[in-house]
Design a protein around this motif. Structure first.
Motif, PDB file in Angstrom:
ATOM      1  N   ARG A 198       0.828  -1.209   0.000  1.00  0.00           N
ATOM      2  CA  ARG A 198       0.000   0.000   0.000  1.00  0.00           C
ATOM      3  C   ARG A 198       0.864   1.262   0.000  1.00  0.00           C
ATOM      4  O   ARG A 198       0.483   2.306  -0.518  1.00  0.00           O
ATOM      5  CB  ARG A 198      -0.923  -0.001   1.223  1.00  0.00           C
ATOM      6  N   LYS A 208       1.429   3.455  -3.098  1.00  0.00           N
ATOM      7  CA  LYS A 208       0.428   4.531  -3.243  1.00  0.00           C
ATOM      8  C   LYS A 208      -0.331   4.630  -4.565  1.00  0.00           C
ATOM      9  O   LYS A 208      -1.404   5.220  -4.620  1.00  0.00           O
ATOM     10  CB  LYS A 208       1.038   5.906  -2.918  1.00  0.00           C
ATOM     11  N   SER A 229       1.506  -6.778  -2.407  1.00  0.00           N
ATOM     12  CA  SER A 229       0.655  -7.223  -1.299  1.00  0.00           C
ATOM     13  C   SER A 229      -0.794  -7.169  -1.771  1.00  0.00           C
ATOM     14  O   SER A 229      -1.112  -6.550  -2.796  1.00  0.00           O
ATOM     15  CB  SER A 229       0.836  -6.310  -0.090  1.00  0.00           C
ATOM     16  N   ARG A 230      -1.646  -7.801  -0.984  1.00  0.00           N
ATOM     17  CA  ARG A 230      -3.058  -7.772  -1.373  1.00  0.00           C
ATOM     18  C   ARG A 230      -3.615  -6.354  -1.287  1.00  0.00           C
ATOM     19  O   ARG A 230      -4.441  -5.965  -2.114  1.00  0.00           O
ATOM     20  CB  ARG A 230      -3.853  -8.713  -0.463  1.00  0.00           C
ATOM     21  N   GLN A 234      -0.245 -10.802  -6.733  1.00  0.00           N
ATOM     22  CA  GLN A 234      -0.409 -10.884  -5.269  1.00  0.00           C
ATOM     23  C   GLN A 234       0.371 -12.049  -4.658  1.00  0.00           C
ATOM     24  O   GLN A 234       0.282 -13.184  -5.100  1.00  0.00           O
ATOM     25  CB  GLN A 234      -1.890 -11.044  -4.906  1.00  0.00           C
ATOM     26  N   ILE A 235       1.092 -11.707  -3.609  1.00  0.00           N
ATOM     27  CA  ILE A 235       1.873 -12.721  -2.885  1.00  0.00           C
ATOM     28  C   ILE A 235       1.273 -12.879  -1.498  1.00  0.00           C
ATOM     29  O   ILE A 235       0.942 -11.887  -0.846  1.00  0.00           O
ATOM     30  CB  ILE A 235       3.347 -12.262  -2.793  1.00  0.00           C
ATOM     31  N   GLN A 259      -0.981 -15.562   1.508  1.00  0.00           N
ATOM     32  CA  GLN A 259      -1.838 -16.699   1.824  1.00  0.00           C
ATOM     33  C   GLN A 259      -2.856 -16.976   0.732  1.00  0.00           C
ATOM     34  O   GLN A 259      -3.131 -18.116   0.396  1.00  0.00           O
ATOM     35  CB  GLN A 259      -2.563 -16.382   3.132  1.00  0.00           C
ATOM     36  N   THR A 260      -3.432 -15.908   0.190  1.00  0.00           N
ATOM     37  CA  THR A 260      -4.439 -16.080  -0.858  1.00  0.00           C
ATOM     38  C   THR A 260      -3.884 -15.681  -2.226  1.00  0.00           C
ATOM     39  O   THR A 260      -4.629 -15.481  -3.173  1.00  0.00           O
ATOM     40  CB  THR A 260      -5.705 -15.270  -0.526  1.00  0.00           C
ATOM     41  N   GLY A 288       7.320  -0.774   1.146  1.00  0.00           N
ATOM     42  CA  GLY A 288       6.044  -0.225   1.614  1.00  0.00           C
ATOM     43  C   GLY A 288       5.038  -1.305   1.940  1.00  0.00           C
ATOM     44  O   GLY A 288       3.852  -1.177   1.651  1.00  0.00           O
ATOM     45  N   SER A 297       3.752  -3.722   5.192  1.00  0.00           N
ATOM     46  CA  SER A 297       3.862  -3.717   6.659  1.00  0.00           C
ATOM     47  C   SER A 297       4.321  -5.058   7.217  1.00  0.00           C
ATOM     48  O   SER A 297       4.992  -5.110   8.244  1.00  0.00           O
ATOM     49  CB  SER A 297       2.525  -3.322   7.281  1.00  0.00           C
ATOM     50  N   GLN A 344      -0.644 -12.682   6.689  1.00  0.00           N
ATOM     51  CA  GLN A 344      -1.121 -13.271   5.423  1.00  0.00           C
ATOM     52  C   GLN A 344      -0.142 -12.990   4.283  1.00  0.00           C
ATOM     53  O   GLN A 344      -0.063 -13.747   3.330  1.00  0.00           O
ATOM     54  CB  GLN A 344      -2.501 -12.721   5.052  1.00  0.00           C
ATOM     55  N   HIS A 345       0.590 -11.875   4.369  1.00  0.00           N
ATOM     56  CA  HIS A 345       1.598 -11.612   3.338  1.00  0.00           C
ATOM     57  C   HIS A 345       2.822 -12.502   3.581  1.00  0.00           C
ATOM     58  O   HIS A 345       3.356 -13.095   2.636  1.00  0.00           O
ATOM     59  CB  HIS A 345       2.001 -10.136   3.324  1.00  0.00           C
ATOM     60  N   ASN A 393      10.830   0.438   4.554  1.00  0.00           N
ATOM     61  CA  ASN A 393       9.584   0.937   5.128  1.00  0.00           C
ATOM     62  C   ASN A 393       9.914   2.180   5.941  1.00  0.00           C
ATOM     63  O   ASN A 393      10.944   2.227   6.618  1.00  0.00           O
ATOM     64  CB  ASN A 393       8.952  -0.144   6.019  1.00  0.00           C
ATOM     65  N   ASP A 415      11.951   6.376   2.995  1.00  0.00           N
ATOM     66  CA  ASP A 415      10.897   6.531   1.985  1.00  0.00           C
ATOM     67  C   ASP A 415      11.285   5.707   0.755  1.00  0.00           C
ATOM     68  O   ASP A 415      12.356   5.921   0.167  1.00  0.00           O
ATOM     69  CB  ASP A 415      10.781   8.019   1.636  1.00  0.00           C
ATOM     70  N   LEU A 416      10.418   4.777   0.383  1.00  0.00           N
ATOM     71  CA  LEU A 416      10.749   3.892  -0.748  1.00  0.00           C
ATOM     72  C   LEU A 416      11.004   4.670  -2.031  1.00  0.00           C
ATOM     73  O   LEU A 416      11.774   4.224  -2.886  1.00  0.00           O
ATOM     74  CB  LEU A 416       9.662   2.823  -0.936  1.00  0.00           C
TER      75      LEU A 416
HETATM   76  P1  FAD Z   1      -0.305  -1.855   4.952  1.00  0.00           P
HETATM   77  O1  FAD Z   1      -0.488  -2.830   6.053  1.00  0.00           O
HETATM   78  O2  FAD Z   1      -1.222  -0.690   4.894  1.00  0.00           O
HETATM   79  O3  FAD Z   1       1.194  -1.347   5.014  1.00  0.00           O
HETATM   80  C1  FAD Z   1       1.696  -0.315   4.218  1.00  0.00           C
HETATM   81  C2  FAD Z   1       3.112  -0.056   4.701  1.00  0.00           C
HETATM   82  O4  FAD Z   1       3.724   0.888   3.849  1.00  0.00           O
HETATM   83  C3  FAD Z   1       3.175   0.535   6.113  1.00  0.00           C
HETATM   84  O5  FAD Z   1       4.006  -0.289   6.922  1.00  0.00           O
HETATM   85  C4  FAD Z   1       3.785   1.915   5.920  1.00  0.00           C
HETATM   86  O6  FAD Z   1       4.652   2.284   6.980  1.00  0.00           O
HETATM   87  C5  FAD Z   1       4.563   1.728   4.622  1.00  0.00           C
HETATM   88  N1  FAD Z   1       4.763   2.956   3.846  1.00  0.00           N
HETATM   89  C6  FAD Z   1       3.849   3.896   3.505  1.00  0.00           C
HETATM   90  N2  FAD Z   1       4.406   4.836   2.705  1.00  0.00           N
HETATM   91  C7  FAD Z   1       5.715   4.480   2.555  1.00  0.00           C
HETATM   92  C8  FAD Z   1       6.814   5.040   1.851  1.00  0.00           C
HETATM   93  N3  FAD Z   1       6.682   6.151   1.116  1.00  0.00           N
HETATM   94  N4  FAD Z   1       8.016   4.419   1.924  1.00  0.00           N
HETATM   95  C9  FAD Z   1       8.181   3.299   2.674  1.00  0.00           C
HETATM   96  N5  FAD Z   1       7.165   2.725   3.358  1.00  0.00           N
HETATM   97  C10 FAD Z   1       5.948   3.282   3.281  1.00  0.00           C
HETATM   98  N6  FAD Z   1      -2.255  -9.787   2.200  1.00  0.00           N
HETATM   99  C11 FAD Z   1      -1.308 -10.124   1.316  1.00  0.00           C
HETATM  100  O7  FAD Z   1      -0.357  -9.359   1.077  1.00  0.00           O
HETATM  101  N7  FAD Z   1      -1.390 -11.318   0.643  1.00  0.00           N
HETATM  102  C12 FAD Z   1      -2.378 -12.202   0.853  1.00  0.00           C
HETATM  103  O8  FAD Z   1      -2.390 -13.269   0.207  1.00  0.00           O
HETATM  104  C13 FAD Z   1      -3.388 -11.881   1.801  1.00  0.00           C
HETATM  105  N8  FAD Z   1      -4.380 -12.732   2.071  1.00  0.00           N
HETATM  106  C14 FAD Z   1      -5.299 -12.403   3.039  1.00  0.00           C
HETATM  107  C15 FAD Z   1      -6.281 -13.333   3.388  1.00  0.00           C
HETATM  108  C16 FAD Z   1      -7.199 -13.025   4.360  1.00  0.00           C
HETATM  109  C17 FAD Z   1      -8.231 -14.035   4.730  1.00  0.00           C
HETATM  110  C18 FAD Z   1      -7.130 -11.773   5.020  1.00  0.00           C
HETATM  111  C19 FAD Z   1      -8.101 -11.428   6.112  1.00  0.00           C
HETATM  112  C20 FAD Z   1      -6.165 -10.853   4.681  1.00  0.00           C
HETATM  113  C21 FAD Z   1      -5.239 -11.134   3.691  1.00  0.00           C
HETATM  114  N9  FAD Z   1      -4.260 -10.231   3.318  1.00  0.00           N
HETATM  115  C22 FAD Z   1      -3.290 -10.609   2.454  1.00  0.00           C
HETATM  116  C23 FAD Z   1      -4.262  -8.834   3.799  1.00  0.00           C
HETATM  117  C24 FAD Z   1      -3.306  -8.591   4.950  1.00  0.00           C
HETATM  118  O9  FAD Z   1      -3.960  -8.854   6.180  1.00  0.00           O
HETATM  119  C25 FAD Z   1      -2.862  -7.116   4.963  1.00  0.00           C
HETATM  120  O10 FAD Z   1      -3.997  -6.283   5.019  1.00  0.00           O
HETATM  121  C26 FAD Z   1      -2.030  -6.698   3.761  1.00  0.00           C
HETATM  122  O11 FAD Z   1      -0.989  -7.632   3.561  1.00  0.00           O
HETATM  123  C27 FAD Z   1      -1.437  -5.333   4.007  1.00  0.00           C
HETATM  124  O12 FAD Z   1      -0.746  -4.914   2.865  1.00  0.00           O
HETATM  125  P2  FAD Z   1       0.378  -3.808   2.957  1.00  0.00           P
HETATM  126  O13 FAD Z   1       1.456  -4.276   3.863  1.00  0.00           O
HETATM  127  O14 FAD Z   1       0.728  -3.441   1.571  1.00  0.00           O
HETATM  128  O15 FAD Z   1      -0.421  -2.552   3.552  1.00  0.00           O
END
Ligand code: FAD
Length: 322
Positions: free
Chosen positions: A212, A215, A237-238, A251-252, A254-255, A268, A270, A274-275, A289, A307-308
């Motif tokens: 996420r 952005k 990530s999802r 997407q990488i 669990q799902t 970026g 977290s 699941q990831h 991150n 910052d990525l």
């Molecule tokens: P976030 O958790 O929002 O993290 C974003 C990160 O980016 C934060 O740590 C933040 O500090 C950082 N960031 C922001 N801006 C910058 C920047 N400019 N530079 C550096 N860092 C920055 N997720 C998966 O990935 N894969 C799956 O297969 C998957 N399966 C799921 C299955 C189920 C049943 C459920 C309930 C959830 C599943 N999820 C899966 C979702 C998972 O729970 C998380 O919501 C998801 O992985 C979060 O993605 P993220 O880390 O990209 O986002």
């Protein structure tokens, strides 16, 4: 009498898939003196690939070449395997833990009345016993399993075994005829490819993955550039997929897809459980991150707090020089 192993090799984009050579290595790790390894190659216009495959197999290479076999179909591929099993009775059938292997493996197991151990990451020989290691609980633990009898079906996770080395003398190629069945219950009419990457995500040695924090779809550009310099693939990530920054095929987790590259660069992301389920077995994990408390740093071998959008272009610039 020795055991007969049959490896189901795969073709992707006109080449042998690396995982097929890894499956042959898994067989080499399990084999005892007197055991034989055979391989099966199914597809269309695969004659040169069958010759290539024969370099890595000391037994027979069954080549089944027909335009109708270009695209994987579970029924037609199982029919082919049945004709192979008429020629050679397998003690064990080994496939990659790929989309094809995950589908065809259980069908073969059902046909042979075999047991199956899936997603194997290591093989250990303990006298006559062979122990198969596989991740459980989304990679939080590992179990070792053993067959109590045969026949056996095994799928192996890509990127966990070295590709097998060439055999001392090439295997014998056996071309088998294929007669299309008029009674297939479903056929593939077309494939719409979503991924544009040059390197297959599940087989890539380097994966640059965005979350996420990237952005936007535009935000993936620096990651694509870094991946290109490193001859890697881009994952996500999802949350990034859900937000529409990239396609779900990336997407990488669990799902999503499970990857075990030599280097995984999480940008970026977290580090949700699941990831991690899809990448925690990567050999080296690098996390970028801006939050020093992000959970991804707990499993990262190297962490960059920043910052990525500043860090990733700098890495690309430095790797370009190398
Ligand atoms: P976030 O958790 O929002 O993290 C974003 C990160 O980016 C934060 O740590 C933040 O500090 C950082 N960031 C922001 N801006 C910058 C920047 N400019 N530079 C550096 N860092 C920055 N997720 C998966 O990935 N894969 C799956 O297969 C998957 N399966 C799921 C299955 C189920 C049943 C459920 C309930 C959830 C599943 N999820 C899966 C979702 C998972 O729970 C998380 O919501 C998801 O992985 C979060 O993605 P993220 O880390 O990209 O986002």
């Amino acid at each position: 009498m020795g055991k007969t192993y049959v490896v189901v090799a795969e073709v992707r984009g006109g080449s042998l898939r690396q995982v097929s050579l890894e499956a042959l290595q898994a067989v080499a790790a399990a084999k005892q003196d007197g055991d034989v390894a055979a391989a099966v190659l199914i597809g269309s216009q695969i004659t040169p690939l069958a010759s290539e495959l024969a370099n890595y197999v000391d037994g027979q290479v069954f080549s089944v070449d027909h335009p109708d076999l270009e695209i994987y179909n579970p029924e037609s591929y199982l029919n082919v395997m049945k004709t192979v099993f008429d020629r050679v009775a397998p003690d064990a059938v080994v496939l990659g833990h790929t989309a094809l292997g995950r589908d065809l493996g259980p069908a073969i197991a059902a046909h042979l009345g075999a047991g199956q151990i899936s997603d194997v990451t290591a093989i250990e020989k303990n006298g006559d016993d062979i122990l198969f290691t596989r991740p459980i609980y989304a990679g939080k633990a590992f179990e070792q399993r053993q067959f109590t009898g045969g026949p056996q079906v095994v799928t192996i996770r890509p990127n966990n075994f070295a590709p097998v080395e060439a055999a001392s003398s090439p295997g014998e190629i056996v071309e088998l005829d294929y007669t299309p069945s008029g009674s297939l219950r479903s056929i593939v009419k077309d494939i719409v490819r979503k991924t544009s990457g040059k390197v297959d995500l599940t087989e890539a040695k380097v994966v640059v993955s965005g979350g996420r924090g990237v952005k936007s779809a535009e935000g993936f550009k620096p990651l694509e550039e870094l991946a290109e310099v490193l001859n890697g693939a881009v994952g996500a990530s999802r949350a990034a997929c859900d937000a529409g920054y990239c396609d779900y095929s990336m997407q990488i987790g669990q799902t999503g897809k499970v990857v075990t590259p030599e280097i995984y660069i999480a940008c970026g992301i977290s580090g949700a459980i699941q990831h991690l389920a899809g990448m925690s077995q990567s050999r080296i994990i690098i996390a970028i991150n801006k939050d020093p408390e992000a959970p991804i740093f707990k499993i990262a071998d190297y962490g960059i707090v920043g910052d990525l959008f500043e860090v990733v272009p700098l890495l690309t610039q430095e790797f370009r020089k190398a």
